[in-house]
Design a protein around this motif. Sequence first.
Motif, PDB file in Angstrom:
ATOM      1  N   PRO A  13       0.831  -1.211   0.000  1.00  0.00           N
ATOM      2  CA  PRO A  13       0.000   0.000   0.000  1.00  0.00           C
ATOM      3  C   PRO A  13       0.865   1.261   0.000  1.00  0.00           C
ATOM      4  CG  PRO A  13      -0.741  -1.554   1.673  1.00  0.00           C
ATOM      5  CD  PRO A  13       0.578  -2.059   1.158  1.00  0.00           C
ATOM      6  N   VAL A  14       0.376   2.304  -0.637  1.00  0.00           N
ATOM      7  CA  VAL A  14       1.066   3.595  -0.653  1.00  0.00           C
ATOM      8  C   VAL A  14       1.078   4.143   0.776  1.00  0.00           C
ATOM      9  CG1 VAL A  14       0.871   5.979  -1.462  1.00  0.00           C
ATOM     10  CG2 VAL A  14       0.459   4.095  -3.041  1.00  0.00           C
ATOM     11  N   GLU A  23      -5.179  13.425  -2.121  1.00  0.00           N
ATOM     12  CA  GLU A  23      -6.507  14.036  -2.222  1.00  0.00           C
ATOM     13  C   GLU A  23      -7.564  12.999  -2.595  1.00  0.00           C
ATOM     14  OE1 GLU A  23      -8.710  17.381  -4.988  1.00  0.00           O
ATOM     15  OE2 GLU A  23      -6.580  17.657  -4.525  1.00  0.00           O
ATOM     16  N   MET A  24      -7.220  12.110  -3.531  1.00  0.00           N
ATOM     17  CA  MET A  24      -8.154  11.040  -3.906  1.00  0.00           C
ATOM     18  C   MET A  24      -8.381  10.098  -2.733  1.00  0.00           C
ATOM     19  SD  MET A  24      -7.511   9.857  -7.838  1.00  0.00           S
ATOM     20  CE  MET A  24      -5.747   9.674  -7.769  1.00  0.00           C
ATOM     21  N   ALA A  38      -6.938  -0.351   3.182  1.00  0.00           N
ATOM     22  CA  ALA A  38      -5.797  -0.946   2.468  1.00  0.00           C
ATOM     23  C   ALA A  38      -6.089  -1.148   0.981  1.00  0.00           C
ATOM     24  CB  ALA A  38      -5.403  -2.269   3.121  1.00  0.00           C
ATOM     25  N   ILE A  39      -7.341  -1.466   0.624  1.00  0.00           N
ATOM     26  CA  ILE A  39      -7.676  -1.640  -0.789  1.00  0.00           C
ATOM     27  C   ILE A  39      -7.366  -0.369  -1.575  1.00  0.00           C
ATOM     28  CG2 ILE A  39     -10.119  -1.073  -0.366  1.00  0.00           C
ATOM     29  CD1 ILE A  39     -10.837  -2.802  -2.783  1.00  0.00           C
ATOM     30  N   PHE A  40      -7.718   0.776  -1.011  1.00  0.00           N
ATOM     31  CA  PHE A  40      -7.521   2.037  -1.730  1.00  0.00           C
ATOM     32  C   PHE A  40      -6.051   2.456  -1.723  1.00  0.00           C
ATOM     33  CE2 PHE A  40     -11.933   2.284  -0.064  1.00  0.00           C
ATOM     34  CZ  PHE A  40     -12.552   2.048  -1.273  1.00  0.00           C
ATOM     35  N   ARG A  41      -5.358   2.208  -0.613  1.00  0.00           N
ATOM     36  CA  ARG A  41      -3.933   2.547  -0.563  1.00  0.00           C
ATOM     37  C   ARG A  41      -3.132   1.651  -1.508  1.00  0.00           C
ATOM     38  NH1 ARG A  41      -1.737   1.502   4.132  1.00  0.00           N
ATOM     39  NH2 ARG A  41      -3.521   0.431   5.025  1.00  0.00           N
ATOM     40  N   HIS A  46      -2.009   2.763  -8.842  1.00  0.00           N
ATOM     41  CA  HIS A  46      -2.521   3.053 -10.200  1.00  0.00           C
ATOM     42  C   HIS A  46      -3.621   4.109 -10.035  1.00  0.00           C
ATOM     43  CE1 HIS A  46      -4.015   2.717 -14.194  1.00  0.00           C
ATOM     44  NE2 HIS A  46      -3.580   1.482 -14.435  1.00  0.00           N
ATOM     45  N   PRO A  47      -3.247   5.361  -9.818  1.00  0.00           N
ATOM     46  CA  PRO A  47      -4.214   6.407  -9.464  1.00  0.00           C
ATOM     47  C   PRO A  47      -5.363   6.601 -10.454  1.00  0.00           C
ATOM     48  CG  PRO A  47      -1.979   7.219  -9.176  1.00  0.00           C
ATOM     49  CD  PRO A  47      -1.881   5.872  -9.843  1.00  0.00           C
TER      50      PRO A  47
END
Length: 193
Positions: A13-14, A23-24, A38-41, A46-47
Amino acid sequence: MPYPHADDPRVRPVEDPEPEVAEMLAKTMGDGRGQPLAIFRTMARHPRLMKRFNVLGGFFLTRGELPARERELVVLHTARRSGCLYEWAQHVIIGGRSGLTDDEIARVATPDRRGEWSPQDEVLLRAADEVLAEADLTDTTWAELGARWTDEQRIELVMLVGFYRMTAGFLNATGVEKDDDLPGWPETTEDPS
């Protein structure tokens, strides 16, 4: 079911995102500590994809035509059938908030309890099974769904199963790990993976 991986997570994760990505991430669901899930990080690697994924996922969770309880029943069933513990854990929480009882959530994870569902819930589970197995619905299932649901809702149901099956594939393949404070598979069933 998921393959064993030499390393998980396969994609880290980022941790310190660029401002645009931060911001996203700030607009995504977070955990109890205010940290993006964690899914989003992980997807933040791949933004551009994350941005579009969030639009469709957000539609299903907040703007869809299916009632929340029924939506979560189908999502949990898809997670179980896909062997996706992360998806399961997150949606146990969401499902409980959406009206599913603890017994219903445990029943989703126990295939031999299928006869305990109402006819309305049973057809939703059967529809999910058919889409997962055949990428289609039988005429019988389509007609039974039509007794309660509009064409718009039936379309959404098929897309919901596909979206969460795709999401389970992403989570399983990249090895996104669930947080320790989230539930695992119910004790009454074997780990489907």
